[in-house]
Design a protein around this motif. Structure first.
Motif, PDB file in Angstrom:
ATOM      1  N   PRO A 135       0.807  -1.231   0.000  1.00  0.00           N
ATOM      2  CA  PRO A 135       0.000   0.000   0.000  1.00  0.00           C
ATOM      3  C   PRO A 135       0.834   1.272   0.000  1.00  0.00           C
ATOM      4  O   PRO A 135       0.399   2.288  -0.518  1.00  0.00           O
ATOM      5  N   LEU A 136       2.053   1.218   0.566  1.00  0.00           N
ATOM      6  CA  LEU A 136       2.847   2.434   0.630  1.00  0.00           C
ATOM      7  C   LEU A 136       3.339   2.876  -0.744  1.00  0.00           C
ATOM      8  O   LEU A 136       3.544   4.068  -0.976  1.00  0.00           O
ATOM      9  N   ILE A 137       3.528   1.936  -1.651  1.00  0.00           N
ATOM     10  CA  ILE A 137       4.040   2.296  -2.971  1.00  0.00           C
ATOM     11  C   ILE A 137       3.019   3.098  -3.771  1.00  0.00           C
ATOM     12  O   ILE A 137       3.347   4.170  -4.301  1.00  0.00           O
ATOM     13  N   PRO A 138       1.749   2.653  -3.906  1.00  0.00           N
ATOM     14  CA  PRO A 138       0.781   3.519  -4.607  1.00  0.00           C
ATOM     15  C   PRO A 138       0.526   4.834  -3.886  1.00  0.00           C
ATOM     16  O   PRO A 138       0.265   5.852  -4.535  1.00  0.00           O
ATOM     17  N   MET A 139       0.637   4.851  -2.551  1.00  0.00           N
ATOM     18  CA  MET A 139       0.499   6.114  -1.819  1.00  0.00           C
ATOM     19  C   MET A 139       1.602   7.078  -2.222  1.00  0.00           C
ATOM     20  O   MET A 139       1.356   8.275  -2.462  1.00  0.00           O
ATOM     21  N   LEU A 140       2.812   6.572  -2.316  1.00  0.00           N
ATOM     22  CA  LEU A 140       3.939   7.410  -2.718  1.00  0.00           C
ATOM     23  C   LEU A 140       3.759   7.907  -4.144  1.00  0.00           C
ATOM     24  O   LEU A 140       3.985   9.091  -4.440  1.00  0.00           O
ATOM     25  N   ILE A 141       3.352   7.008  -5.038  1.00  0.00           N
ATOM     26  CA  ILE A 141       3.153   7.405  -6.438  1.00  0.00           C
ATOM     27  C   ILE A 141       2.092   8.492  -6.530  1.00  0.00           C
ATOM     28  O   ILE A 141       2.238   9.478  -7.272  1.00  0.00           O
ATOM     29  N   ALA A 142       0.999   8.340  -5.788  1.00  0.00           N
ATOM     30  CA  ALA A 142      -0.072   9.341  -5.823  1.00  0.00           C
ATOM     31  C   ALA A 142       0.434  10.702  -5.352  1.00  0.00           C
ATOM     32  O   ALA A 142       0.130  11.737  -5.961  1.00  0.00           O
ATOM     33  N   LEU A 143       1.208  10.706  -4.278  1.00  0.00           N
ATOM     34  CA  LEU A 143       1.739  11.967  -3.766  1.00  0.00           C
ATOM     35  C   LEU A 143       2.677  12.610  -4.785  1.00  0.00           C
ATOM     36  O   LEU A 143       2.624  13.825  -5.020  1.00  0.00           O
ATOM     37  N   MET A 144       3.537  11.801  -5.410  1.00  0.00           N
ATOM     38  CA  MET A 144       4.477  12.325  -6.398  1.00  0.00           C
ATOM     39  C   MET A 144       3.735  12.878  -7.615  1.00  0.00           C
ATOM     40  O   MET A 144       4.098  13.944  -8.137  1.00  0.00           O
ATOM     41  N   VAL A 145       2.709  12.174  -8.067  1.00  0.00           N
ATOM     42  CA  VAL A 145       1.928  12.656  -9.209  1.00  0.00           C
ATOM     43  C   VAL A 145       1.272  13.989  -8.870  1.00  0.00           C
ATOM     44  O   VAL A 145       1.252  14.921  -9.685  1.00  0.00           O
TER      45      VAL A 145
END
Length: 876
Positions: A30-40
């Motif tokens: 779950p942390l990986i898509p959270m990080l991607i969303a924040l970066m986007v």
């Protein structure tokens, strides 16, 4: 019996194996898509600012949706991702449009000299003969008036300043300057870079003008850190040669100011420049040794053993030396990331969780981006996390082959050693492959020997020099003799490493310059890498993971065979899609570079100077002048402005350089181009100049075999494809007439070049002044008529005479000049002369680079910066 340190290293390998071997599950942390969303969200906020109100409303709606879903025990994935993306968008807005108070120093820029008082905000650093630091300004005074102000000021000190350190209060007089960019396509956005650091103004001051108002009191943590750094720097003076000492200081305390330029270039060419920045290697060594020591120490305390708290307490205690070392090392961005990642890793012991490198990386990135959103655009942030992620993901995909199966403790040391060699080789391979497109994007250079150089140099530096240097640092307060002994031993290993680095760097094929890849090309590169890694995987049996644990992760979505089949086909789809896009991209750039039917002229923004790029149908390229400052040591226009523009246009060869006259603001930028762009010929008027820049250009031409035709005997009309180049001035015998014609100086002897394509022409008159203009009009007459005129001598009052303008009769004029020029170019009278004719005026100080494109009949003009919103390219 293996050592405690070996146990820790094996534990790290097992954690990578156990957490990443289950490759299908890798994507569903779950942390990986959270990080991607924040970066986007941060990236979208930077690209499309100004919609904070709408995005804020979206964040509220998404937040409410997530809470409702959690209350009803329903999935909230998409709502949470939108929420994080919205938070990322909103978090970057204050950095893009900072609120500037009325008493900020930004309101006092570009006026007169001020008496500036303030406190040094960071430790000053030295760049050749200059020293820089950031000053938190407290007051400005002029004309017997004092203004209380706020804001950070980037100060550059010319010469050797007094002994100043972070926290000292100083005073000096200087002009406060606003920050501006060289506005060229693909150029570095220096203004945004400084805004992200909270700096909106700069100042230059001579060293002898600085007065120290108050030194920082010798108590407190900052003076203690500075004393520790200074004491260690003094100890390093006892170890090795000056070159070794400079590198040793960089490796242990992060002081890179004393690394020789030649040494830095050797590290870059050999692909081991990452060793010069304190990163995970250094912090990891401190953490490993600290954890081993505290774990051994707590093992003697029986209550801790009884409750299984030894590792937890050891991890907690290890945080102290890790953080302390990070502070002593200067807490550079790479050091901050390393400290944070190691701290997160140690905290997993407190939570009794198995270490998961991917989650650890994601947590570190999330924390950094939440605290400092602009870090996403930092080169070091992107390289650090990309290379570490490439290592983690690469290991996750190859593990099923059994290459890195940890050897049981009862196996021989040879197999364990072979395992570590293979793992070390693969770490270097994945790191280099993962960072390659970013290195090409930012530095336009790729080392071809990096894998071999890392394999030999990293053990010497990472396993001998750095541990001994760190031991010396921590032993120094206890025993100077032991500390110096460690440093001398480390210096011997470092000297050997430097010899290897230089050997690799001296190879003619050690590194190559590259064009700048586009964002699309970088995405395709990573897509290809991901697809190939997954295509070579052997499929695991149903219900069995690659690690053989028997746990079934074949249904990550909880769906049926269709989705499982889709997941297996994604690498094939990704591979084909990336290849198709790259093929189309190659066709586009082949057209732009070689097949375009039009003539393209770019007047480049080089500040106080002149430089123009001609892209001729058929792929030929010509540079007329290269701009430049008085000394390339401080700023090389060729390397920092023109070369990045050429690489972005996929230009690796400049067929012809034309030097109008040997003044530094036209010549110095050509030196780098002559040395790095496969130049065939250089045209000039042949007038020598006793300057460092002129001599360097001559030496580069001799070394590279660049033709230098004599001006008096060369043909003055040339056809390059369908484009005619005419040399209209000076007369062939101008050098012989210099003594009798006293007005014939360097400016008036400028080459005057006319470029014609069908019915459209451009005139480049260099820096000629009125007297030379008069002779030129007499010699050339009607041949001077041109559609576009590059205004002579940057718009000086001594040029652009009425007769000359009338003979040229331009429709468009372009002034190449610097903003707030100390020469006051262009002069208002000159601008009025052109306005009276009704011509279109463009200026590089206001419009940035001016791009002119013609098919021989029509002319399109596109400035990089338009004068007003809604401006569109102009057609004539």
């Amino acid at each position: 019996m293996i050592s405690q340190l070996d146990r820790i290293q094996l534990s790290g390998i097992r954690s990578i194996r156990n957490s990443l071997a289950m490759n299908d599950r890798f994507y569903f942390r779950p942390l990986i898509p959270m990080l991607i969303a924040l970066m986007v969200g941060i990236a979208l906020g930077d690209r499309f600012p100004g919609f904070a109100a709408g995005v804020g409303l979206l964040a509220i709606v998404c937040g409410a949706s997530v809470l409702i879903c959690l209350y009803l025990s329903k999935p909230a994935f998409y709502g949470a991702m939108l929420l994080l993306a919205s938070v990322g968008y909103l978090s970057i807005q204050p950095w893009l449009s900072p609120r500037i108070p009325a008493h900020h120093i930004r309101h006092y820029t570009d006026t007169h000299r001020w008496g500036i008082s303030g406190q040094i905000d960071n430790q000053p650093w030295q760049i050749r003969n200059r020293t820089r630091f950031d000053l938190r300004v407290a007051s400005l005074d002029a004309d017997h008036q004092t203004h209380a102000v706020t804001g950070l000021l980037r100060v550059t000190v010319v010469g050797q300043p007094p002994d100043i350190n972070r926290g000292d209060k100083i005073r000096f007089k200087a002009r406060i300057r606003s920050i501006r960019n060289f506005n060229n396509p693909g150029g570095f956005d220096y203004k945004r870079y400084m805004v992200f650091k909270g700096i909106l103004a700069t100042a230059y001051v001579k060293a002898d003008n600085i007065r120290i108002a108050a030194k920082l009191p010798p108590t407190g943590i900052l003076p203690a850190i500075q004393r520790a750094r200074s004491q260690f720097a003094d100890l390093v003076g006892n170890a090795g040669s000056p070159e070794v000492q400079g590198v040793l200081k960089a490796l242990i305390i992060g002081d890179r100011t004393q690394i020789f330029d030649a040494t830095r270039q050797a590290f870059n060419r050999s692909g081991v420049a990452h060793l010069l920045a304190i990163s995970g290697l250094h912090v990891g060594i401190v953490a490993t040794v600290a954890f081993a020591f505290f774990n051994w120490l707590t093992g003697w305390i029986k209550p801790l053993l009884r409750h299984a708290w030894t590792r937890k307490l050891a991890a907690l205690l290890s945080l102290m030396p890790v953080i302390a070392y990070g502070m002593v090392a200067g807490l550079s961005p790479s050091t901050q990331r390393a400290v944070l990642m190691v701290s997160v890793f140690l905290m997993t012991f407190l939570l009794a969780k198995e270490q998961d490198p991917a989650n650890t990386l994601a947590v570190a990135a999330l924390v950094i981006l939440m605290a400092d959103p602009p870090a996403l655009f930092s080169i070091s942030f992107q390289l650090s996390f990309t290379t570490v992620f490439a290592i983690i993901y690469g290991f996750s995909t190859i593990h099923q082959y059994g290459i890195l199966q940890p050897a049981p403790e009862n196996r021989g040391w040879q197999k364990r050693f072979a395992l570590k060699l293979v793992a070390f080789f693969l770490v270097s391979l994945f790191a280099i492959a993962g960072g390659m497109p970013l290195v090409a994007f930012y530095f336009n250079q790729i080392s071809l020997v990096g894998l071999a150089a890392n394999f030999l140099v990293v053990p010497l530096v990472g396993f001998i020099t750095v541990p001994l240097g760190l031991a010396a640092f921590f032993l120094a307060p206890l025993s100077t003799t032991l500390a110096v002994g460690c440093l001398k031993a480390g210096a011997v290993a470092l000297a050997g490493a430097l010899a290897i680095v230089k050997w690799f760097a001296d190879l003619p094929f050690a590194s190559i310059k590259t064009i700048t890849p586009s964002i699309l090309e970088i995405v395709c590169y990573y897509t290809l890498g991901w697809a190939l890694l997954n295509l070579i995987r052997s499929p695991a049996a149903p219900g069995v993971t690659a690690s053989g644990t028997g746990r079934n992760f074949s249904r990550p979505f909880g769906a049926g065979g269709f989705r499982r089949l889709s997941l297996r086909k994604w690498p094939q789809i990704g591979l084909l899609l990336a290849l198709f896009i790259l093929a189309a991209d190659s066709g586009y750039w082949l057209y732009q570079r070689f097949w375009h039917p039009d003539l393209r002229v770019t007047i480049i923004d080089v500040g106080d100077g002149s430089a123009a790029l001609l892209e001729i149908p058929g792929g030929h390229t010509v540079m007329i002048d290269g701009g430049g400052f008085s000394d390339n040591v401080n700023f090389d226009v060729g390397a920092r402005i023109i070369a990045p523009l050429l690489w972005r246009k996929k230009i690796m060869t400049v067929d012809l350089l034309i030097l109008s006259h040997p003044n530094s603001d036209h010549l110095n930028g050509l030196i780098y181009l002559a040395d790095h762009f496969n130049v065939k010929s250089l045209w000039s008027n042949g007038e020598p100049r006793p300057t460092k820049g002129y001599q360097e250009l001559k030496q580069v031409c001799d070394r590279r075999g660049i033709r230098l035709p004599a001006y008096a005997s060369m043909e003055h009309e040339h056809m390059v494809g369908d484009v005619r180049l005419e040399l209209l001035y000076p007369p062939r015998d101008f050098l012989e007439r210099k003594e009798s014609d006293h007005w014939r100086n360097a400016n008036n002897n400028s080459l005057v070049v006319k470029v014609s394509f069908v019915d459209t022409s451009f005139l480049f008159p260099g820096d000629i002044m009125a007297t030379a203009e008069e002779e030129l009009t007499r010699l050339s007459g009607d041949r001077l008529a041109s559609n576009v005129l590059i205004v002579p001598h940057h718009g000086s009052r001594s040029s652009s005479s009425h007769q000359f303008i009338a003979e040229v009769d331009p429709q468009v004029v372009v002034v190449s000049c610097g903003r707030h020029s100390r020469f006051r170019f262009p002069h208002p009278e000159v601008l009025d002369r052109y306005r009276d004719l009704g011509v279109d005026i463009f200026r590089t100080d206001l419009n940035g680079a001016v791009q002119l494109t013609t098919d021989g009949q029509h002319l399109m003009i596109k400035p990089f910066v338009s004068n007003h919103s809604g401006w569109a390219p102009k057609f004539m």
